[in-house]
Design a protein around this motif. Structure first.
Motif, PDB file in Angstrom:
ATOM      1  N   TYR A 144      -7.724  -3.301   0.122  1.00  0.00           N
ATOM      2  CA  TYR A 144      -7.461  -4.694  -0.212  1.00  0.00           C
ATOM      3  C   TYR A 144      -8.658  -5.547   0.189  1.00  0.00           C
ATOM      4  CZ  TYR A 144      -6.265  -5.028   4.767  1.00  0.00           C
ATOM      5  OH  TYR A 144      -6.292  -4.965   6.138  1.00  0.00           O
ATOM      6  N   VAL A 145      -8.743  -6.698  -0.439  1.00  0.00           N
ATOM      7  CA  VAL A 145      -9.866  -7.611  -0.216  1.00  0.00           C
ATOM      8  C   VAL A 145      -9.532  -8.535   0.946  1.00  0.00           C
ATOM      9  CG1 VAL A 145     -11.314  -9.405  -1.220  1.00  0.00           C
ATOM     10  CG2 VAL A 145     -10.484  -7.522  -2.644  1.00  0.00           C
ATOM     11  N   LYS A 146     -10.439  -8.600   1.904  1.00  0.00           N
ATOM     12  CA  LYS A 146     -10.274  -9.488   3.051  1.00  0.00           C
ATOM     13  C   LYS A 146     -11.634 -10.071   3.401  1.00  0.00           C
ATOM     14  CE  LYS A 146      -8.778  -9.658   7.878  1.00  0.00           C
ATOM     15  NZ  LYS A 146      -8.226  -8.886   9.027  1.00  0.00           N
ATOM     16  N   GLY A 147     -11.730 -11.361   3.308  1.00  0.00           N
ATOM     17  CA  GLY A 147     -12.979 -12.033   3.667  1.00  0.00           C
ATOM     18  C   GLY A 147     -14.169 -11.588   2.843  1.00  0.00           C
ATOM     19  N   GLY A 148     -13.946 -11.267   1.567  1.00  0.00           N
ATOM     20  CA  GLY A 148     -15.034 -10.860   0.695  1.00  0.00           C
ATOM     21  C   GLY A 148     -15.415  -9.397   0.795  1.00  0.00           C
ATOM     22  N   THR A 149     -14.728  -8.624   1.624  1.00  0.00           N
ATOM     23  CA  THR A 149     -15.008  -7.195   1.752  1.00  0.00           C
ATOM     24  C   THR A 149     -13.743  -6.396   1.432  1.00  0.00           C
ATOM     25  OG1 THR A 149     -14.467  -7.200   4.111  1.00  0.00           O
ATOM     26  CG2 THR A 149     -16.759  -7.602   3.510  1.00  0.00           C
ATOM     27  N   VAL A 150     -13.935  -5.128   1.094  1.00  0.00           N
ATOM     28  CA  VAL A 150     -12.824  -4.239   0.783  1.00  0.00           C
ATOM     29  C   VAL A 150     -12.456  -3.462   2.042  1.00  0.00           C
ATOM     30  CG1 VAL A 150     -12.025  -2.327  -0.652  1.00  0.00           C
ATOM     31  CG2 VAL A 150     -13.567  -4.044  -1.610  1.00  0.00           C
ATOM     32  N   VAL A 151     -11.222  -3.594   2.467  1.00  0.00           N
ATOM     33  CA  VAL A 151     -10.750  -2.949   3.693  1.00  0.00           C
ATOM     34  C   VAL A 151      -9.847  -1.773   3.314  1.00  0.00           C
ATOM     35  CG1 VAL A 151      -9.514  -3.247   5.872  1.00  0.00           C
ATOM     36  CG2 VAL A 151     -10.843  -5.142   4.905  1.00  0.00           C
ATOM     37  N   PRO A 152     -10.208  -0.532   3.723  1.00  0.00           N
ATOM     38  CA  PRO A 152      -9.361   0.619   3.392  1.00  0.00           C
ATOM     39  C   PRO A 152      -8.372   0.944   4.512  1.00  0.00           C
ATOM     40  CG  PRO A 152     -11.470   1.394   4.226  1.00  0.00           C
ATOM     41  CD  PRO A 152     -11.507  -0.128   4.283  1.00  0.00           C
ATOM     42  N   THR A 153      -7.198   1.388   4.128  1.00  0.00           N
ATOM     43  CA  THR A 153      -6.223   1.938   5.064  1.00  0.00           C
ATOM     44  C   THR A 153      -5.750   3.273   4.520  1.00  0.00           C
ATOM     45  OG1 THR A 153      -4.368   0.811   3.991  1.00  0.00           O
ATOM     46  CG2 THR A 153      -5.441  -0.333   5.809  1.00  0.00           C
ATOM     47  N   SER A 154      -5.494   4.225   5.387  1.00  0.00           N
ATOM     48  CA  SER A 154      -5.136   5.576   4.963  1.00  0.00           C
ATOM     49  C   SER A 154      -3.617   5.755   4.952  1.00  0.00           C
ATOM     50  CB  SER A 154      -5.768   6.608   5.901  1.00  0.00           C
ATOM     51  OG  SER A 154      -5.433   7.918   5.506  1.00  0.00           O
ATOM     52  N   ILE A 155      -3.119   6.477   3.929  1.00  0.00           N
ATOM     53  CA  ILE A 155      -1.700   6.813   3.815  1.00  0.00           C
ATOM     54  C   ILE A 155      -1.596   8.334   3.863  1.00  0.00           C
ATOM     55  CG2 ILE A 155       0.380   6.664   2.399  1.00  0.00           C
ATOM     56  CD1 ILE A 155      -0.833   4.196   1.081  1.00  0.00           C
ATOM     57  N   GLY A 156      -1.019   8.875   4.923  1.00  0.00           N
ATOM     58  CA  GLY A 156      -0.877  10.317   5.067  1.00  0.00           C
ATOM     59  C   GLY A 156       0.280  10.862   4.243  1.00  0.00           C
ATOM     60  N   GLN A 157       0.318  12.190   4.090  1.00  0.00           N
ATOM     61  CA  GLN A 157       1.364  12.804   3.274  1.00  0.00           C
ATOM     62  C   GLN A 157       2.752  12.505   3.805  1.00  0.00           C
ATOM     63  OE1 GLN A 157       0.899  16.900   2.244  1.00  0.00           O
ATOM     64  NE2 GLN A 157      -1.220  16.675   1.564  1.00  0.00           N
ATOM     65  N   GLN A 158       2.897  12.352   5.117  1.00  0.00           N
ATOM     66  CA  GLN A 158       4.205  12.076   5.680  1.00  0.00           C
ATOM     67  C   GLN A 158       4.734  10.721   5.247  1.00  0.00           C
ATOM     68  OE1 GLN A 158       1.401  12.242   7.340  1.00  0.00           O
ATOM     69  NE2 GLN A 158       1.170  10.450   8.655  1.00  0.00           N
ATOM     70  N   SER A 159       3.869   9.858   4.714  1.00  0.00           N
ATOM     71  CA  SER A 159       4.286   8.519   4.285  1.00  0.00           C
ATOM     72  C   SER A 159       4.368   8.378   2.772  1.00  0.00           C
ATOM     73  CB  SER A 159       3.309   7.469   4.840  1.00  0.00           C
ATOM     74  OG  SER A 159       3.272   7.495   6.251  1.00  0.00           O
ATOM     75  N   PHE A 160       4.087   9.466   2.020  1.00  0.00           N
ATOM     76  CA  PHE A 160       4.085   9.362   0.560  1.00  0.00           C
ATOM     77  C   PHE A 160       5.431   8.895   0.015  1.00  0.00           C
ATOM     78  CE2 PHE A 160       0.427  12.582  -0.319  1.00  0.00           C
ATOM     79  CZ  PHE A 160      -0.472  11.633   0.137  1.00  0.00           C
ATOM     80  N   SER A 161       6.529   9.370   0.611  1.00  0.00           N
ATOM     81  CA  SER A 161       7.843   9.032   0.075  1.00  0.00           C
ATOM     82  C   SER A 161       8.177   7.559   0.253  1.00  0.00           C
ATOM     83  CB  SER A 161       8.923   9.888   0.744  1.00  0.00           C
ATOM     84  OG  SER A 161       8.958   9.652   2.141  1.00  0.00           O
ATOM     85  N   MET A 162       7.535   6.899   1.229  1.00  0.00           N
ATOM     86  CA  MET A 162       7.839   5.505   1.503  1.00  0.00           C
ATOM     87  C   MET A 162       6.755   4.548   1.029  1.00  0.00           C
ATOM     88  SD  MET A 162      10.785   5.653   2.861  1.00  0.00           S
ATOM     89  CE  MET A 162      10.900   3.925   3.326  1.00  0.00           C
ATOM     90  N   ALA A 163       5.559   5.067   0.717  1.00  0.00           N
ATOM     91  CA  ALA A 163       4.406   4.204   0.458  1.00  0.00           C
ATOM     92  C   ALA A 163       4.576   3.319  -0.765  1.00  0.00           C
ATOM     93  CB  ALA A 163       3.143   5.056   0.309  1.00  0.00           C
ATOM     94  N   PHE A 164       5.477   3.686  -1.686  1.00  0.00           N
ATOM     95  CA  PHE A 164       5.636   2.922  -2.915  1.00  0.00           C
ATOM     96  C   PHE A 164       6.998   2.252  -3.002  1.00  0.00           C
ATOM     97  CE2 PHE A 164       2.643   6.378  -3.529  1.00  0.00           C
ATOM     98  CZ  PHE A 164       1.541   5.706  -4.022  1.00  0.00           C
ATOM     99  N   THR A 165       7.690   2.171  -1.873  1.00  0.00           N
ATOM    100  CA  THR A 165       8.968   1.465  -1.832  1.00  0.00           C
ATOM    101  C   THR A 165       8.730  -0.016  -1.567  1.00  0.00           C
ATOM    102  OG1 THR A 165       9.250   1.843   0.546  1.00  0.00           O
ATOM    103  CG2 THR A 165      10.135   3.516  -0.944  1.00  0.00           C
ATOM    104  N   LYS A 166       9.730  -0.817  -1.908  1.00  0.00           N
ATOM    105  CA  LYS A 166       9.604  -2.264  -1.726  1.00  0.00           C
ATOM    106  C   LYS A 166       9.453  -2.606  -0.246  1.00  0.00           C
ATOM    107  CE  LYS A 166      11.702  -6.629  -3.130  1.00  0.00           C
ATOM    108  NZ  LYS A 166      12.825  -7.263  -3.867  1.00  0.00           N
ATOM    109  N   GLU A 167      10.175  -1.863   0.622  1.00  0.00           N
ATOM    110  CA  GLU A 167      10.118  -2.152   2.048  1.00  0.00           C
ATOM    111  C   GLU A 167       8.710  -1.925   2.599  1.00  0.00           C
ATOM    112  OE1 GLU A 167      14.144  -1.433   0.746  1.00  0.00           O
ATOM    113  OE2 GLU A 167      12.314  -0.230   0.577  1.00  0.00           O
ATOM    114  N   TYR A 168       8.092  -0.811   2.199  1.00  0.00           N
ATOM    115  CA  TYR A 168       6.755  -0.468   2.680  1.00  0.00           C
ATOM    116  C   TYR A 168       5.734  -1.490   2.182  1.00  0.00           C
ATOM    117  CZ  TYR A 168       2.819   2.589   3.955  1.00  0.00           C
ATOM    118  OH  TYR A 168       1.677   3.111   4.507  1.00  0.00           O
TER     119      TYR A 168
END
Length: 326
Positions: A144-168
């Motif tokens: 995501y873009v923050k302050g003009g730079t692209v900030v990456p965050t990692s999503i591990g396999q244990q979070s795949f089932s939740m990463a695309f839910t509305k809550e996540y």
């Protein structure tokens, strides 16, 4: 350039190793297309192959075995993502069988490369999912873009089932809202169409894909009166009941009366369990009270005996003192 090493059976059926530097077209036909069709609709295939060629010629430096190793591991990750995300959505599932890798079979939503050529083309609040090329292959990155730079965050396999839910995604939105000090509506997921055009979708809308319609021959048919009764008694929606009780062999779902009887049985069982628990609690209270009463009476008796002994001893001492004075 390094060649691709393949174990192929010879005429005798024994495997031997063949080394070959495949032209790009043959690389596509033999290796890329057969696997890419599992995670990509046909109308997006040309675009995805163009992106893969950019990875091959750019990041991988025409190194075919390194490129194929990355490609196969990434496709395996994509398969895991689709299965894990689908597990959070009830039957019959999203209308797009490749979601969340694609959106409504028209746009790529998880990218091999960043969807824009330069961070200068990003807008405040833009974000996207990407399969990493370096580092932890087998994970996903949310950027995501923050302050003009692209900030990456990692999503591990244990979070795949939740990463695309509305809550996540809501948690992500809340985090970005605080860091950017702007409204939720300001965050958009970058999608890429078949011709490379960029589309922006509100991030939380991505967590609610269109669902398939249940086949008519498997739909549960009940009267309007039964529907009203089901809703009044707190049953799930009709489609949810039919989905959960659907026999995949093609037989009809269980009738509503069965659900009503099952619910009544469950309620009766809970009421009986509650009654038994109440009786047990009252019995334990009586036992505890009786035990405490006995202990209290014994303590009082001991105190009384002690006081009586004290008075006797005091009288003896008083008598002895009187005699001494005389």
């Amino acid at each position: 350039r390094r060649g691709v090493y393949l174990s192929l059976p010879d005429a005798s059926g024994m495997a031997h190793t063949e080394t070959r530097n495949w032209p790009w077209n043959e690389l596509v036909d033999k290796f890329l297309s057969p696997r890419l069709t599992d995670v990509c609709p046909d109308n997006l295939m040309k675009h995805q192959l163009g992106i893969l060629k950019a990875v091959f010629t750019g990041t991988m430096g025409h190194n075919q075995d390194r490129f194929l190793d990355w490609f196969y591991r990434t496709i395996d990750t994509y398969d895991t993502v689709v299965q894990a995300a689908a597990s959070q959505i009830p039957y019959p599932g999203p209308s797009d069988p490749h979601w969340p890798l694609t959106h409504e079979q028209e746009f790529v939503s998880v990218h091999f490369l960043p969807p824009v050529e330069s961070a200068l083309n990003l807008h405040p609040g833009d974000c996207f999912f990407q399969a990493p090329i370096h580092g932890q292959i087998g994970t996903l990155s949310f950027k995501y873009v923050k302050g003009g730079t692209v900030v990456p965050t990692s999503i591990g396999q244990q979070s795949f089932s939740m990463a695309f839910t509305k809550e996540y995604l809501q948690q992500i939105v809340s985090m970005l809202t605080i860091s950017h000090d702007c409204s939720d509506a300001g965050f958009s997921l970058l999608l890429v169409g078949s011709k490379g055009q960029i589309e922006r979708l509100p991030l939380l809308e991505f967590a609610a894909p269109r669902l398939k319609r249940m086949p008519e021959n498997r739909a549960q048919v009940v009267s309007e009166q039964e529907k009203t009764l089901v809703c009044m008694e707190g049953y799930p929606a009709l489609e949810e009941v039919a989905a959960k009780q659907l026999d995949l062999s093609g037989r009809s779902p269980l009738p509503v009366a069965h659900h009503r009887q099952s619910r009544e049985n469950a309620v009766g069982s809970l009421e009986q369990e509650q009654s038994n628990l109440k009786t047990k609690t009252e019995r334990m209270a009586r036992e505890v009270s009786h035990t405490y009463e006995n202990e209290l009476m014994q303590t009082l008796s001991n105190v009384e005996q002690g006081l009586h002994q004290f008075h006797l001893e005091r009288e003896v001492i008083s008598l002895h003192t009187t005699q001494c004075q005389q």
